[in-house]
Scaffold this active site. Structure first.
Site, short mmCIF file in Angstrom:
data_model
loop_
_atom_site.label_atom_id
_atom_site.label_comp_id
_atom_site.label_asym_id
_atom_site.label_seq_id
_atom_site.Cartn_x
_atom_site.Cartn_y
_atom_site.Cartn_z
N GLU A 60 -60.20 -0.20 -7.96
CA GLU A 60 -61.59 0.68 -7.75
C GLU A 60 -61.29 1.81 -7.42
OE1 GLU A 60 -64.98 -2.64 -7.23
OE2 GLU A 60 -63.57 -2.04 -5.32
N GLU A 113 -61.54 -9.87 -11.22
CA GLU A 113 -62.27 -10.51 -10.44
C GLU A 113 -63.45 -11.24 -11.20
OE1 GLU A 113 -63.66 -7.64 -7.46
OE2 GLU A 113 -61.83 -7.00 -7.10
#
Length: 994
Positions: free
Chosen positions: A424, A501
């Site tokens: 991220e 994820e």
């Protein structure tokens, strides 16, 4: 003059950390002195108040406190040393890179040590730090030795010229905040300190500086090749692998060449075969455990030893409830063993390199690992990535150094099959440069980075929480994914894919794991994924009055914080597996079992057969064993399926009610993580053709007086409410549509499937309020009852009531038909919606009653042994089960809906209050839960210790429950698992037993 006077400038510097070039981590340094243990410690509130000369040799630290290292200082000192801070998407300091705020706690650490005799003769002595958050300024004997940057990566400072015989003094200044804070913004607690080992290492002249033993496997020949890369070293250098008869000596660097090892057993997560290799040269001796395997990306396939890899993984943070990121090897091993027992075979090291011993254990036990660099700049997303270090030239060298340090430290481990650039952090030139570096330093492994939405510099297409339709579209090359340039979409079909994820395990959940596993198995270019995440990160603490609990964001008074989003694991903070782990074990099974005309066993292991397993069966009727046995011919090669005949059962097996065939695959002998007989997976098939049990016929008329009596049951004459069963008082009885919202009910990171079609926009749903908010807006948590009828009808007492919220015209009409049969009093319940809102789901349709609290155990025939919800029920097996009532609910960090077990036939609860028996009937046969608190009490508490004293035992009989989903950080409840307003018919027979 002390360099500490320049602390502020050092903190805000974006340059790489100081130290020697990176090298492989070694567990066998022959000359090492641990500096772990007691240090002197001084905490200052900020740079301005920190002493400027405390790195001097003669500085008087007698008034300082002590601290035992490794440690995070905020987790020591009983709260006197600050407190942990939790953020996820928020940033703990102003987004003003590269500057740190004035309010910046400073921890000064000092200790003395005796230089071992003879070490003064070595020209190469290093002071090694394996983990310091967020920055360290180091001095030895009063002279500056270097600056440590990169909190979860090792740094080695050359200090031979600073040492002296006898007593030496080392000083380390650690700041909580620095420029590094902007690139270490992972979803976890901010925990400053020296949290990994500190070691003094002496290196003899000519020692082997670095080594890489690359052990490749040729799947076509079964042979291994060992390619050795060495740093500076004196020659000759000898390589030995005794198990393979390898003994080679090179007299110069030019002679070093690949070594053919002949036939070898390959390494894989399912067959973690390791060989002991030794490098030596007279002054140095390096021991390494090697595993032969070859990793490659071929088209849209990710192969290990020529076979597509299947990742059944979890994201794993370094975490301990008392010690934070201080490594505890015993706890780490226990965690990995727990993973193996639940068929987890892969780990993503979110979001930084873990302690290197993790990889030793992963090599030994067998895990596929993605090793992730210590990089996250998540907070910049809130400002459209403006100023993001990932694309800022000022950060390029520092980020490349982080990648290089990880590569060199960890590349000897066969378990690592992929490098990850970080998490991220947007995208940019620095990330592309890191990928190029990884490919140059280690061409044997692919590179992963989820934020490379155009697959421009990474080898694996990766997504977080992608909806199922998006997965299908990515395989077909018909979606632009998250790129702004739709023309790039066709590239996605040509690369292997994973979900780094998925299925957010926050609170009660996740749901729909099985649907994702089905795509992983069906779509060849999808290679699996990593559940977010392995464990809750609660910090062990106490309330002011001494009640122990696990704290989450905000519990230490920090602001800003991101609440309980740090409690999103499959395992509770104390290590207790959540109910979701049973679902994980079932869905991640390496041997899939289906029961039809034959029993089909599908071997999903990477490269091993089923000879270490056995398959057994049992036939039960009404929960009682009728026959059992073992399947002959259970020998299924990897990647194949085998159908074995059904057990030979009598014809009555097809006609007796509640006739079930259960098949278990179990370990044949002891394994490192489980004893013989451990159940790998279980499957069950109902054999009979009998309908669901229905309401009994009334045997006698109710006795109506001041109240209504039906056998053991007492009803209120006026409103028909259940008041007693025998001599046991019953309160609050009636149909309920409300449940204590789960975290997935309450949060809105993912889109809604109630407000938009699941099939639109590739399944991303619509932005909008949470299900819990919409339920509350419709008043489903505060339904008011109005009895419209309570009278005898034939041999039954019929009660009709309307459940509607204040100001509302919608709700449900409920009919209770009470009677008495030979087995006891019964209640047939019919629920019909009143003017239902067609855009709002219902949480549940069920019956609730408050019983006395003096019950301790439950025995039941029905689904179990664990919880089951519509989208998380693969582990639910209909059988006879028994449990302590307090074990039927799970203590989620934030109290919420828990404990539902499906398909109830009969239930017996016992304790000091007596014994109560209950049987359930349909057609919508209910499940049950037994809880010490009601839905309103659960929903009102932020922590388990905030729940009020129990008022009794809450019995729920639920005909329907809304699914779980993953909307706390992913897709909503899938349409087929949603509960929309609907009719229901179910009931129960109840009596007090002697």
């Amino acid at each position: 003059m002390s360099i500490l006077r320049d602390t502020r400038a050092i903190l805000d510097d974006t340059r790489p950390g100081d130290g020697l070039p990176p090298r492989a981590w070694r567990r066998d340094e022959p000359l090492r002195l641990s500096l772990d243990g007691q240090w002197r410690f001084l905490l200052s509130p900020d740079v301005a108040h920190a002493p400027v000369d405390c790195d001097a040799v003669d500085h008087d630290d007698s008034a300082w406190e002590t601290i035992d290292l490794p440690a995070h200082w905020v987790l020591t000192g009983d709260g006197r040393r600050g407190h942990p801070i939790y953020t996820n998407v928020q940033h703990a300091i102003p987004l003003d890179p590269p500057y740190s705020p004035d309010d910046n706690p400073i921890g000064d650490h000092r200790r003395s040590f005796e230089l071992p005799p003879g070490w003064e003769q070595h020209d190469d002595v290093r002071l090694r730090f394996d983990g310091v958050e967020s920055i360290g300024i180091v001095a030895v004997n009063g002279t500056h030795a270097g600056v440590l940057r990169g909190s979860r990566l090792p740094s080695e400072l050359p200090v031979a010229h600073l040492l002296r015989p006898g007593t030496n003094v080392v000083h380390v200044r650690v700041a909580q905040w620095s420029a590094q804070t902007y690139v270490e913004d992972q979803d976890q607690w901010w925990l400053p300190g020296i949290f990994r080992e500190v070691t003094l290492v002496a290196r003899p002249s000519g020692a082997i500086e670095d080594h890489w033993l690359r052990a490749d496997y040729d799947a076509s020949t079964g042979e291994g090749v060992l390619t050795v890369e060495l740093g500076q070293a004196s020659y000759p250098v000898r390589l030995e692998v005794s198990q393979l008869g390898v003994d080679v000596t090179w007299d110069s660097p030019e002679e070093v060449a690949p070594v053919a090892c002949g036939a070898v057993e390959p390494w894989s997560a399912d067959r973690p075969r390791l060989y002991d290799a030794v490098l030596s040269n007279g002054v140095d001796h390096v021991e390494e455990r090697i595993g032969f395997r070859t990793v490659e990306v071929r088209g849209n396939r990710w192969l290990v030893n020529g076979i597509p890899v299947r990742l059944r993984g979890v994201n794993r943070h370094e975490y301990h409830p008392r010690h934070g990121r201080v490594f505890d090897e015993d706890a780490c091993r226990e965690g990995l063993l727990l993973m193996k027992r639940h068929n987890i075979n892969a780990i993503r090291t979110s979001h930084y390199p873990p302690h290197p011993r993790l990889f030793d254990l992963a090599d030994e036990l067998g895990f596929w690992v993605i090793d992730e660099c210590d990089l996250e700049t998540h907070a910049f997303e809130a400002v459209a990535w403006e100023g993001n270090p990932s694309d800022d030239p000022a950060w390029r060298d520092a980020l490349l150094q982080r990648m290089d340090r990880m590569l060199h430290r960890d590349r000897n481990h066969p378990s690592i099959i992929c490098w990850s650039l970080g998490n991220e952090s947007g995208t940019g030139a620095n990330l592309a440069a890191m990928a190029e570096l990884a490919h140059r330093v280690d061409a044997s492994r692919p590179v992963h980075y989820e934020g490379d939405y155009e697959a421009a510099y990474s080898d694996i297409v990766s997504r977080m929480y992608a909806p199922l339709p998006e997965m299908e579209a990515l395989s077909a090359g018909t979606t632009a994914g998250l790129t702004r340039r739709p023309a790039q979409s066709s590239r996605f079909a040509d690369k292997p894919k994973i979900l780094c994820e998925f299925v957010h395990a926050m609170g009660n959940g996740p749901g729909a794991l099985g649907e994702y596993v089905e795509r992983f198995e069906r779509l060849d270019d999808w290679h699996g994924g990593f559940i977010w995440e392995w464990r809750d990160h609660g910090i062990e603490t106490t309330t002011p009055d001494g009640i122990a609990f696990h704290a989450y964001g905000g519990d230490f008074g920090e602001d800003p914080h991101d609440g309980n989003f740090v409690m999103d694991g499959l395992v509770h903070s104390d290590g207790t597996p959540s109910p979701a782990m049973a679902e994980v074990r079932q869905q991640f099974t390496p041997v899939a079992v289906s029961i039809g005309d034959v029993v089909t066993f599908e071997n999903r292991f990477h490269d091993v057969g089923t000879d270490h397993l056995s398959a057994r069966w049992r036939w039960e009727v009404d929960g009682r064993l009728r026959a059992e046995g073992v399947f002959d011919g259970f020998d299924v090669p990897a990647g194949t399926s085998t159908g074995l005949p059904l057990p030979s059962l009598p014809e009555e097996a097809r006609h007796l009610a509640d006739s079930y065939l259960t098949v278990e695959v179990v370990e044949r002998s002891d394994r490192p993580w489980a004893a013989a007989g451990h159940v790998v997976v279980v499957a069950q098939q109902r054999l009979d053709d009998q309908p669901a049990p229905r309401a009994p016929r009334p045997a006698a008329a109710p006795l109506v007086g001041a109240d209504v009596r039906l056998g053991d049951v007492v009803l209120d004459r006026a409103d028909g409410r259940l008041r007693a069963v025998g001599n046991l008082e019953v309160r609050e009885a009636g149909v309920d549509l409300w449940r204590a919202p789960t975290d997935n009910d309450a949060l809105t990171v993912g889109g809604s499937y109630e407000l938009a079609s699941y099939f639109d926009d590739f399944g991303y749903g619509a932005r909008g309020p949470s299900s819990a908010q919409r339920w509350r807006e419709q008043g489903l948590h505060r339904l008011l009852r109005r009895t419209t009828r309570a009278e005898v009808e034939g041999r039954e007492f019929v009660v009709v009531e309307r459940l509607m919220p204040a100001s509302g015209r919608h709700g449900a009409e409920v009919t209770y038909r009470w009677g008495v049969a030979d087995a006891g009093a019964y209640c047939r319940i019919l629920v019909a919606p009143i003017r239902p809102r067609t855009d709002v789901t219902w949480p549940r349709i069920g019956f609730h009653a408050l019983l006395p609290g003096g019950f301790a155990t439950a025995r039941w025939f029905g689904g179990g042994p664990g919880e089951a919800y519509p989208d998380s029920r693969a582990a639910s097996i209909v059988a006879e089960h028994e449990a302590a009532i307090d074990d039927l609910a799970f203590a989620y960090a934030r109290p919420q809906e828990t404990g539902h077990r499906e398909a109830l036939r009969r239930l017996l609860i016992e304790g000091d209050a007596g014994r109560v028996g209950l049987t359930a009937f349909g057609p919508d046969v209910p499940g049950f839960s037994l809880l010490r608190h009601d839905a309103h009490e659960l929903a009102s508490a932020a922590h388990q210790h905030e729940l009020p004293p129990s008022r009794g035992l809450h019995l729920h009989l639920d005909a329907f429950q809304h699914g779980l989903g993953s909307r706390s950080c992913g897709p909503d409840v899938l349409p087929r698992h949603q509960l929309w307003p609907r009719s229901a018919e179910f009931g129960f027979v109840i009596r007090q037993l002697g």
